[in-house]
Design a protein around this motif. Structure first.
Motif, PDB file in Angstrom:
ATOM      1  N   LEU A 269       3.021 -13.136   9.352  1.00  0.00           N
ATOM      2  CA  LEU A 269       3.170 -12.101  10.365  1.00  0.00           C
ATOM      3  C   LEU A 269       3.388 -10.731   9.736  1.00  0.00           C
ATOM      4  CD1 LEU A 269       3.421 -11.376  13.358  1.00  0.00           C
ATOM      5  CD2 LEU A 269       5.855 -11.923  13.229  1.00  0.00           C
ATOM      6  N   VAL A 270       4.223 -10.698   8.700  1.00  0.00           N
ATOM      7  CA  VAL A 270       4.472  -9.428   8.026  1.00  0.00           C
ATOM      8  C   VAL A 270       3.217  -8.915   7.339  1.00  0.00           C
ATOM      9  CG1 VAL A 270       5.740  -8.358   6.127  1.00  0.00           C
ATOM     10  CG2 VAL A 270       6.943  -9.810   7.758  1.00  0.00           C
ATOM     11  N   ASP A 271       2.487  -9.815   6.677  1.00  0.00           N
ATOM     12  CA  ASP A 271       1.267  -9.393   5.991  1.00  0.00           C
ATOM     13  C   ASP A 271       0.228  -8.858   6.965  1.00  0.00           C
ATOM     14  OD1 ASP A 271       2.410 -10.138   3.643  1.00  0.00           O
ATOM     15  OD2 ASP A 271       1.401 -12.079   3.507  1.00  0.00           O
ATOM     16  N   GLY A 272       0.197  -9.412   8.188  1.00  0.00           N
ATOM     17  CA  GLY A 272      -0.781  -8.936   9.156  1.00  0.00           C
ATOM     18  C   GLY A 272      -0.348  -7.692   9.904  1.00  0.00           C
ATOM     19  N   ALA A 273       0.957  -7.531  10.133  1.00  0.00           N
ATOM     20  CA  ALA A 273       1.435  -6.411  10.943  1.00  0.00           C
ATOM     21  C   ALA A 273       1.865  -5.207  10.114  1.00  0.00           C
ATOM     22  CB  ALA A 273       2.615  -6.869  11.811  1.00  0.00           C
ATOM     23  N   LEU A 274       2.209  -5.425   8.846  1.00  0.00           N
ATOM     24  CA  LEU A 274       2.729  -4.316   8.052  1.00  0.00           C
ATOM     25  C   LEU A 274       1.696  -3.210   7.802  1.00  0.00           C
ATOM     26  CD1 LEU A 274       5.202  -3.255   6.604  1.00  0.00           C
ATOM     27  CD2 LEU A 274       4.475  -4.488   4.548  1.00  0.00           C
ATOM     28  N   PRO A 275       0.462  -3.516   7.415  1.00  0.00           N
ATOM     29  CA  PRO A 275      -0.496  -2.421   7.171  1.00  0.00           C
ATOM     30  C   PRO A 275      -0.723  -1.510   8.374  1.00  0.00           C
ATOM     31  CG  PRO A 275      -1.294  -4.442   6.174  1.00  0.00           C
ATOM     32  CD  PRO A 275      -0.118  -4.813   7.003  1.00  0.00           C
ATOM     33  N   PRO A 276      -0.984  -2.028   9.599  1.00  0.00           N
ATOM     34  CA  PRO A 276      -1.150  -1.095  10.713  1.00  0.00           C
ATOM     35  C   PRO A 276       0.120  -0.335  11.063  1.00  0.00           C
ATOM     36  CG  PRO A 276      -1.194  -3.368  11.503  1.00  0.00           C
ATOM     37  CD  PRO A 276      -1.273  -3.415  10.028  1.00  0.00           C
ATOM     38  N   ILE A 277       1.284  -0.951  10.864  1.00  0.00           N
ATOM     39  CA  ILE A 277       2.534  -0.224  11.136  1.00  0.00           C
ATOM     40  C   ILE A 277       2.708   0.939  10.161  1.00  0.00           C
ATOM     41  CG2 ILE A 277       5.035  -0.440  11.080  1.00  0.00           C
ATOM     42  CD1 ILE A 277       4.760  -3.236  12.210  1.00  0.00           C
ATOM     43  N   VAL A 278       2.408   0.688   8.888  1.00  0.00           N
ATOM     44  CA  VAL A 278       2.508   1.759   7.893  1.00  0.00           C
ATOM     45  C   VAL A 278       1.519   2.876   8.214  1.00  0.00           C
ATOM     46  CG1 VAL A 278       2.168   2.317   5.454  1.00  0.00           C
ATOM     47  CG2 VAL A 278       3.383   0.229   6.101  1.00  0.00           C
ATOM     48  N   LEU A 279       0.283   2.505   8.588  1.00  0.00           N
ATOM     49  CA  LEU A 279      -0.706   3.517   8.941  1.00  0.00           C
ATOM     50  C   LEU A 279      -0.264   4.324  10.154  1.00  0.00           C
ATOM     51  CD1 LEU A 279      -3.489   4.827   8.616  1.00  0.00           C
ATOM     52  CD2 LEU A 279      -4.433   2.963  10.015  1.00  0.00           C
ATOM     53  N   LEU A 280       0.300   3.644  11.164  1.00  0.00           N
ATOM     54  CA  LEU A 280       0.781   4.351  12.356  1.00  0.00           C
ATOM     55  C   LEU A 280       1.905   5.317  11.999  1.00  0.00           C
ATOM     56  CD1 LEU A 280       0.714   4.693  15.428  1.00  0.00           C
ATOM     57  CD2 LEU A 280       2.310   2.767  15.595  1.00  0.00           C
ATOM     58  N   ALA A 281       2.800   4.890  11.128  1.00  0.00           N
ATOM     59  CA  ALA A 281       3.892   5.778  10.708  1.00  0.00           C
ATOM     60  C   ALA A 281       3.362   7.007   9.989  1.00  0.00           C
ATOM     61  CB  ALA A 281       4.868   5.002   9.822  1.00  0.00           C
ATOM     62  N   LEU A 282       2.357   6.831   9.145  1.00  0.00           N
ATOM     63  CA  LEU A 282       1.771   7.974   8.442  1.00  0.00           C
ATOM     64  C   LEU A 282       1.088   8.930   9.415  1.00  0.00           C
ATOM     65  CD1 LEU A 282       0.262   6.214   5.285  1.00  0.00           C
ATOM     66  CD2 LEU A 282       2.353   7.584   5.435  1.00  0.00           C
ATOM     67  N   LEU A 283       0.380   8.389  10.421  1.00  0.00           N
ATOM     68  CA  LEU A 283      -0.273   9.258  11.403  1.00  0.00           C
ATOM     69  C   LEU A 283       0.753  10.044  12.219  1.00  0.00           C
ATOM     70  CD1 LEU A 283      -3.123   6.884  12.682  1.00  0.00           C
ATOM     71  CD2 LEU A 283      -3.322   8.833  11.127  1.00  0.00           C
ATOM     72  N   ILE A 284       1.840   9.378  12.617  1.00  0.00           N
ATOM     73  CA  ILE A 284       2.880  10.084  13.377  1.00  0.00           C
ATOM     74  C   ILE A 284       3.533  11.163  12.516  1.00  0.00           C
ATOM     75  CG2 ILE A 284       5.117   9.796  14.488  1.00  0.00           C
ATOM     76  CD1 ILE A 284       4.204   7.075  15.464  1.00  0.00           C
ATOM     77  N   ALA A 285       3.738  10.865  11.232  1.00  0.00           N
ATOM     78  CA  ALA A 285       4.322  11.866  10.340  1.00  0.00           C
ATOM     79  C   ALA A 285       3.398  13.073  10.183  1.00  0.00           C
ATOM     80  CB  ALA A 285       4.615  11.236   8.974  1.00  0.00           C
TER      81      ALA A 285
END
Length: 327
Positions: free
Chosen positions: A69-85
């Motif tokens: 679950l972490v391997d599948g969800a972590l990349p899009p979460i990191v990308l979303l955080a970068l876009l919000i930043a």
């Protein structure tokens, strides 16, 4: 002249193996003297098949569910955080008008206000209920329809182009007709969802069945499978990758159709969904609320993909040896 010893016919002859050996000679081994039997072709074929299976079998390492679950969800979460930043950095540097370009904090404040009012919970619950129920009904209609078209060449030639045309037709085009037929009610929303999802599911199943090797049909027929057994136990399992692709596309079409129907068919007895919330933000010129609603709609689509379709697809392809164990 000395007389030669004559053999007595009444006595048995001495076997050659028991004759006295000369010094340094070795008595022959009967096992070595016996001819070797020819190798069995079946054993050689079994060994070759085992070798091929070993080549095709991938080494799988069992990972806990939370790691997958972490391997599948972590990349899009990191990308979303970068876009919000990056979004927040643009807001701080450029300082645009808040009513035309609200920042992440403004959008978060609008969503927090909707949560306090209870509108966000009602909208998410209503839209999810409609989307899931409409999608399940579309599966119940599209699956038999796809089987029928795949197994009947005449029906496929007659209805195939029409089904493809319905898939290309924007589902929002059905909203005015559905309002005239069903009024401002939930039936309008479900009708638009079905018209958007059913063609995709049926076409996906037809495409998956078209890719099934004909040898599987022949084997099922030779083993005595009936037409129903051949379809349910041989054809559909073999066509699962194409069918799953049709289901993913069908969910995408149903979710988009639902949002379009809720935006246009607003009021009456139709419940308050995310589309209605988006339309309400437009009427109030609340861009922060509109962007917040759009982000919620996007987040629901991403969560459904990550938690439902992606694990099913990975498991299906991994069982067929089409992806690596770490995929």
């Amino acid at each position: 002249m000395p007389e030669l010893d004559t053999l007595d016919p009444s006595q048995p002859a001495t076997p050659s193996a028991e004759l006295p050996l000369s010094p340094g000679a070795r008595r022959p081994n009967p096992a070595e003297a016996a001819p070797r039997p020819a190798s069995d072709p079946g054993d050689s074929l079994s060994a070759d098949l085992r070798g091929l299976d070993a080549l095709q079998t991938e080494t799988r390492t069992s990972r806990p569910w939370w790691r997958r679950l972490v391997d599948g969800a972590l990349p899009p979460i990191v990308l979303l955080a970068l876009l919000i930043a990056a979004w927040q950095a643009y807001t701080l540097i450029a300082q645009p008008r808040p009513d035309l370009s609200p920042g992440p904090l403004d959008v978060a404040a609008a969503l927090g206000q909707s949560w306090e009012d209870g509108r966000l919970q009602v909208a998410v619950t209503t839209s999810l209920e409609r989307g899931i129920l409409g999608f399940l009904i579309a599966i119940a209609i599209g699956t038999p329809l796809g089987l029928l078209l795949a197994e009947s060449r005449l029906l496929r030639r007659a209805f195939g182009p029409l089904l493809s045309g319905l898939q290309v037709l924007p589902s929002v085009a059905w909203v005015p007709a559905a309002i005239i037929w069903f009024g401002l009610s939930d039936a309008t929303v479900y009708f638009v969802v079905l018209m958007g999802a059913v063609p995709s599911i049926a076409n996906g199943l037809v495409a998956g069945i078209a890719q099934v090797p004909p040898q599987l049909r022949r084997v099922g027929t030779v083993l005595g499978a009936s037409r129903w057994q051949l379809a349910t136990t041989v054809i559909v399992p073999a066509a699962l990758p194409g069918y799953l692709a049709g289901l993913k596309q069908g969910w995408a079409f149903s979710w988009r159709s639902l949002m379009a129907a809720e935006i246009i068919a607003f009021g009456g007895t139709i419940g308050f969904g995310l589309g209605s919330m988006l339309q309400q933000s437009r009427d109030l010129a609340d861009l922060a609320g509109a962007l917040g609603t759009i982000l919620v709609i996007l987040a629901i689509g991403v969560v459904i993909e990550l938690l439902v379709f992606a694990p099913i697809e990975r498991g299906l392809l991994r069982r067929r040896g089409l992806t690596g164990a770490g995929a």
